[in-house]
Design an enzyme around this catalytic site. Structure first.
Site, PDB file in Angstrom:
ATOM      1  N   CYS A 210       0.879  -1.166   0.000  1.00 49.98           N
ATOM      2  CA  CYS A 210       0.000   0.000   0.000  1.00 49.98           C
ATOM      3  C   CYS A 210       0.915   1.213   0.000  1.00 49.98           C
ATOM      4  O   CYS A 210       1.653   1.436   0.966  1.00 49.98           O
ATOM      5  CB  CYS A 210      -0.894  -0.027   1.239  1.00 49.98           C
ATOM      6  SG  CYS A 210      -1.953   1.436   1.417  1.00 49.98           S
ATOM      7  N   ARG A 282      -7.222   4.826  -3.315  1.00 50.56           N
ATOM      8  CA  ARG A 282      -7.953   5.177  -2.097  1.00 50.56           C
ATOM      9  C   ARG A 282      -7.992   6.675  -1.861  1.00 50.56           C
ATOM     10  O   ARG A 282      -6.960   7.356  -1.875  1.00 50.56           O
ATOM     11  CB  ARG A 282      -7.325   4.488  -0.887  1.00 50.56           C
ATOM     12  CG  ARG A 282      -8.009   4.819   0.447  1.00 50.56           C
ATOM     13  CD  ARG A 282      -7.435   4.024   1.601  1.00 50.56           C
ATOM     14  NE  ARG A 282      -7.553   2.604   1.334  1.00 50.56           N
ATOM     15  CZ  ARG A 282      -6.536   1.763   1.335  1.00 50.56           C
ATOM     16  NH1 ARG A 282      -5.326   2.205   1.588  1.00 50.56           N
ATOM     17  NH2 ARG A 282      -6.717   0.491   1.074  1.00 50.56           N
TER      18      ARG A 282
END
Length: 344
Positions: A210, A282
């Site tokens: 991530c 995101r």
């Protein structure tokens, strides 16, 4: 009869002037190519991003991830955006690592609210052996609830990444923050290569990555393009790409930064989707200041994950009810828990 006998100029050595070799891109996306995308007419860019998005995410679901600060404040780094740095007076007090039962209660509450991923953040420069041992216990406990697990603990050594993988860690977050040439304007207590090294250790341990960045820190447009190029050229590119809009916290060096134009933020989302088509892109920090309309444009541009919950580490976030209402009004659904084991 020679050439000189005909009155020609004396012969001279021939020198070949080769053109300068252009810089070699370390991946398929040059900064110039990313900048070209960012500069496209807004509607054309969103159409391209939405086309890519539908091709790779036909279900159109939104991943709901919850972030909890399990060890707050006292970080020795001097990242100019961070209220948890010990160098800045932001009112954030250093706290110890949370107990297992506290974290499990928070994770269960997040799951009950619809989250499928639970991320634990700790304000360390780099965790020590004993820290990783304690976090591994947290990972095992959260994993036992049926949630995807994620952690962001600072720089990792290879053996620590292996240990967290063995505990069941699915994702490790370690953002690049900005383009390499702007990085030292933001932090000088670690290098850009330090960040890349941690990402390499995480990959080698078999943990998904991530990794994203922050915009609105005073960077030039070319630095935004440089950030996306760095991310997209990682091999492979991150499975999750958080794009943060700077939350300007009083007491931090970047508290007076000029906010990014909301439409430029949407452009960043769109270009992240185009250059990293299979990633979960995101919406992270700064959603409160974006508002519903800009968030809707971000979803159109290819965002398909949000940080979900009333707080992100130590800064505010839209409350759960507001997010549920927004998704309902847009006709979007959250990613179900049964899907959480599959990587995008």
């Amino acid at each position: 009869m020679g050439a000189n006998d005909l009155g020609a100029a004396p012969s001279r050595p021939v020198t070949l002037h080769r053109p300068a070799t252009p810089p070699v891109s370390r991946g398929p996306w040059s900064v110039e190519a990313v900048q070209t995308l960012l500069d496209k007419p807004f509607n054309d860019l969103l159409f391209q991003a939405q086309t890519v998005h539908r091709a790779h995410f036909p279900d159109g679901d939104i991943e709901l991830a919850t972030l909890l600060s399990v060890k707050t404040g006292g970080c020795p780094e001097n990242c100019g955006y961070c209220p948890q740095s010990a160098e800045f007076d932001t009112g954030v007090k250093a706290q110890k690592l949370m107990e297992v039962d506290e974290v499990v209660r928070a994770a269960q509450a997040a799951k009950d609210a619809g989250a499928t991923r639970f991320c634990m953040g700790a304000a360390w420069r780099a965790p020590k052996d004993r820290d990783v041992e304690k976090v591994a216990v947290l990972v095992e406990a959260v994993k036992g609830l049926g949630l995807q697990t994620c952690a962001t603990l600072g720089m990792l050594e290879p053996q620590h990444a292996v240990q967290l993988k063995a505990a069941g860690l699915d994702y490790y977050n370690h953002n690049l923050d900005t383009a390499p040439e702007y990085y030292t304007d933001i932090v000088d207590t670690r290098s850009y290569q330090d960040r890349l090294d941690t990402l390499a250790h995480v990959r080698a341990a078999g943990i998904s990555v991530c990794c994203g960045g922050i915009v609105g820190m005073g960077e030039a447009p070319v630095h935004r393009a440089g950030l996306i190029a760095q991310l997209a050229n990682l091999d492979p590119y991150p499975e999750s790409v958080p794009i943060n809009s700077l939350v300007r916290v009083p007491g931090t060096p970047l508290a007076d930064s000029e906010p990014i134009d909301p439409l430029d933020f949407v452009r960043m989302i769109a270009v992240a989707r185009i250059t990293m088509p299979k990633a979960r892109v995101r919406l992270s920090a700064g959603r409160q200041q974006l508002g519903d309309a800009v968030q809707a444009l971000c979803f159109l541009a290819g965002a398909n994950s949000i940080f979900y919950g009333d707080k992100l580490l130590v800064t505010g976030n839209p409350d759960v009810e507001a997010d549920v209402s927004l998704l309902r009004r847009l006709g979007l659904r959250g990613r179900s828990t049964s899907e959480q084991g599959a990587c995008a």
